[in-house]
Design a protein around this motif. Structure first.
Motif, PDB file in Angstrom:
ATOM      1  N   ASN A 146      18.314   9.831 -10.629  1.00 18.58           N
ATOM      2  CA  ASN A 146      17.454  10.370 -11.696  1.00 18.58           C
ATOM      3  C   ASN A 146      17.462  11.899 -11.686  1.00 18.58           C
ATOM      4  O   ASN A 146      17.337  12.530 -12.726  1.00 18.58           O
ATOM      5  N   THR A 150       9.420   1.473  -4.762  1.00 14.36           N
ATOM      6  CA  THR A 150      10.756   1.514  -4.157  1.00 14.36           C
ATOM      7  C   THR A 150      10.584   1.751  -2.659  1.00 14.36           C
ATOM      8  O   THR A 150       9.697   2.486  -2.231  1.00 14.36           O
ATOM      9  N   PHE A 160      13.501  10.546  -6.755  1.00 11.75           N
ATOM     10  CA  PHE A 160      12.371   9.894  -6.075  1.00 11.75           C
ATOM     11  C   PHE A 160      12.607   9.908  -4.570  1.00 11.75           C
ATOM     12  O   PHE A 160      11.653   9.913  -3.788  1.00 11.75           O
ATOM     13  N   THR A 161      13.874   9.896  -4.169  1.00 14.85           N
ATOM     14  CA  THR A 161      14.170   9.928  -2.735  1.00 14.85           C
ATOM     15  C   THR A 161      13.650  11.229  -2.129  1.00 14.85           C
ATOM     16  O   THR A 161      13.085  11.236  -1.032  1.00 14.85           O
TER      17      THR A 161
HETATM   18  O1  LIG Z   1      17.421   8.374  -8.645  1.00 11.26           O
HETATM   19  C1  LIG Z   1      16.411   8.550  -7.954  1.00 11.26           C
HETATM   20  O2  LIG Z   1      15.480   9.295  -8.278  1.00 11.26           O
HETATM   21  C2  LIG Z   1      16.336   7.830  -6.703  1.00 11.26           C
HETATM   22  O3  LIG Z   1      15.728   8.314  -5.784  1.00 11.26           O
HETATM   23  C3  LIG Z   1      16.976   6.462  -6.640  1.00 11.26           C
HETATM   24  C4  LIG Z   1      16.082   5.319  -7.080  1.00 11.26           C
HETATM   25  C5  LIG Z   1      16.677   3.952  -6.550  1.00 11.26           C
HETATM   26  O4  LIG Z   1      17.849   3.874  -6.233  1.00 11.26           O
HETATM   27  O5  LIG Z   1      15.904   2.972  -6.536  1.00 11.26           O
HETATM   28  C6  LIG Z   1      14.760   5.483  -6.488  1.00 11.26           C
HETATM   29  C7  LIG Z   1      13.630   5.067  -7.086  1.00 11.26           C
HETATM   30  C8  LIG Z   1      13.615   4.501  -8.449  1.00 11.26           C
HETATM   31  O6  LIG Z   1      13.365   3.120  -8.295  1.00 11.26           O
HETATM   32  C9  LIG Z   1      14.902   4.663  -9.138  1.00 11.26           C
HETATM   33  C10 LIG Z   1      16.019   5.193  -8.528  1.00 11.26           C
END
Ligand SMILES: O=C(O)C(=O)C[C@]1(C(=O)O)C=C[C@@H](O)C=C1
Length: 315
Positions: A136, A178, A17-18
Motif C-alpha cells: 500500500n 492483519t 501497514f507493516t
Molecule cells: O501494503 C501494506 O501496507 C502492508 O503492510 C501489507 C498488507 C498485507 O500484506 O496484508 C498489510 C496489511 C493490510 O492487510 C494490507 C496489506
C-alpha cells in the motif's frame, strides 16, 4: 557479510501497514529501521546479514494467508519467528490534492487490500480500473507520481506522499486485522510466557489415504489446539503440498514437544519456525493431565515398570 545486530527491515516503502505495525514494537527504537521492496527482499536482508530482523505480514482476517510470506518461510535458508503483532486495518482512499471521486479512473493497492475493499469498490467506483501494487505504501507512492488516480492505504501514508485522504475508514469487514511476524536467523528460543504459539511447516511423507489425518493426529492425541493450518503447493507437481501450522503452546511444553517429535518421525520434512508469545495474550485451555510434571510423572512410572516395581500401589 557480517550480521548487523542493530538493523531491522520491514515490507516497505514508508507508509505501509507493516511500518505502522513495527511502530508498536521495541525494535522500532532499539534498531536502525529501513524498508525493503518486498517480503522476499526483507527476508533476504536477514538471511544475508544486512538486518538482524524483518517484520512482514503473514495473515489477514479477511483474505487469509499472505502467501509470499508462507512460501518464503518454507524455502531458502531457515528463519524463525521472534514475535507477532496484530494490527486493526482500516483504509483511506488517497488522492493527489484536488482530485474528486468523479475524477477517479484508476485505483491501486496491495492485493490483500483489494480483498478487503471489494464491496466498497463495486459500490462507489464500479468503473475504476484496479492494478495491484507491491504494497500500500508503494501504491501511495505511485499515486504521488501520477501513475494512478488513487490508492487504498493507511490514512498515515497521506502525509508521507503529499496526498489527501478523500475518504477514510473504508473496510468491507469492520473488524479486519492483519497479523505480522518479526523474523530472525535461528537462535535460542525465548522462554515460555504461558501464552505462546509454535509454528512449523511440514511435508507429508507420502501421498496416501490418511496422510493429513496422521499429521493432525500427532497434535490431537496430545491435546494441542491448532490455531491455523494452511496448505501450500511445493512447486514439485500437482497435488504436492506442504502444511503451514500454528499450534497453541511452546516447544518446551511436553505435549507440543512430543507432537513435534511425532511429526518428525512420520513426515518427509519438517521445519521449525519458532515458539513465541501470542499477541492476543490468550492462555491455552489447560488440561491438568497434560502439564509438564504429569509427563515427567508418567515417564518415571514407565521407568519403574522397566525396573519391575511399576505395580507398587503408591505409584
Ligand atoms: O501494503 C501494506 O501496507 C502492508 O503492510 C501489507 C498488507 C498485507 O500484506 O496484508 C498489510 C496489511 C493490510 O492487510 C494490507 C496489506
Amino acid at each position: 557479510m557480517p550480521a548487523h545486530p542493530q538493523r531491522c527491515t520491514y515490507l516497505g516503502p514508508e507508509g505501509t501497514f507493516t511500518e505502522a505495525a513495527l511502530g508498536t514494537l521495541p525494535e522500532a527504537v532499539t534498531h536502525e529501521v529501513f524498508p525493503s521492496d518486498s517480503v522476499a527482499g526483507a527476508l533476504d536482508a536477514v538471511r544475508g546479514g544486512e538486518a538482524a530482523v524483518a517484520l512482514v505480514p503473514i495473515e489477514n482476517s479477511v483474505e487469509g494467508a499472505v502467501t509470499a510470506t508462507l512460501d518464503e518461510l518454507a524455502t531458502g535458508r531457515p528463519l524463525t519467528i521472534r514475535r507477532e503483532v496484530l494490527l486493526p486495518i482500516s483504509f483511506a482512499l488517497l488522492v493527489r490534492p484536488g482530485t474528486t471521486l468523479d475524477d477517479v479512473k484508476s485505483v491501486t493497492g496491495h492485493p490483500v487490500t483489494q480483498a478487503q475493499v471489494r464491496r466498497w469498490l463495486a459500490r462507489h467506483l464500479p468503473h475504476a480500473e484496479w492494478e495491484s501494487a507491491a504494497s500500500n505504501g508503494e501504491g501511495a507512492r505511485l499515486v504521488r507520481d501520477g501513475r494512478f488516480d488513487c490508492a487504498f492505504a493507511g490514512e498515515f501514508a497521506a502525509r508521507r506522499y503529499g496526498l489527501e485522504a478523500l475518504i477514510t475508514e473504508i473496510n468491507d469487514a469492520p473488524d479486519a486485522m492483519t497479523r505480522f511476524v518479526l523474523l530472525g536467523r535461528p537462535g535460542r528460543i525465548a522462554a515460555p510466557t504461558g501464552m505462546d504459539k509454535t509454528s512449523i511447516v511440514v511435508w507429508p511423507a507420502a501421498d496416501e489415504p490418511g496422510a493429513l489425518l496422521a499429521l493432525l493426529a500427532e497434535w490431537a492425541v496430545r491435546g494441542v489446539n491448532l490455531l491455523r493450518i494452511e496448505s501450500r503447493p511445493t512447486g514439485e507437481g500437482l497435488g504436492r503440498y506442504s502444511f503451514s501450522i500454528d499450534a497453541e503452546g511452546h516447544v518446551t511444553d511436553r505435549p507440543v514437544r512430543e507432537a513435534l517429535m511425532g511429526l518428525h518421525r512420520i513426515s518427509s520434512r519438517i521445519r521449525f519456525l519458532g515458539s513465541y508469545a501470542r499477541a492476543d495474550r490468550t492462555a491455552p485451555a489447560t488440561d491438568p493431565r497434560l502439564a509438564n510434571h504429569e509427563f515427567a510423572r508418567s515417564a518415571a512410572w514407565v521407568a519403574r515398570c522397566i525396573d519391575g516395581i511399576g505395580e507398587h500401589p503408591e505409584l
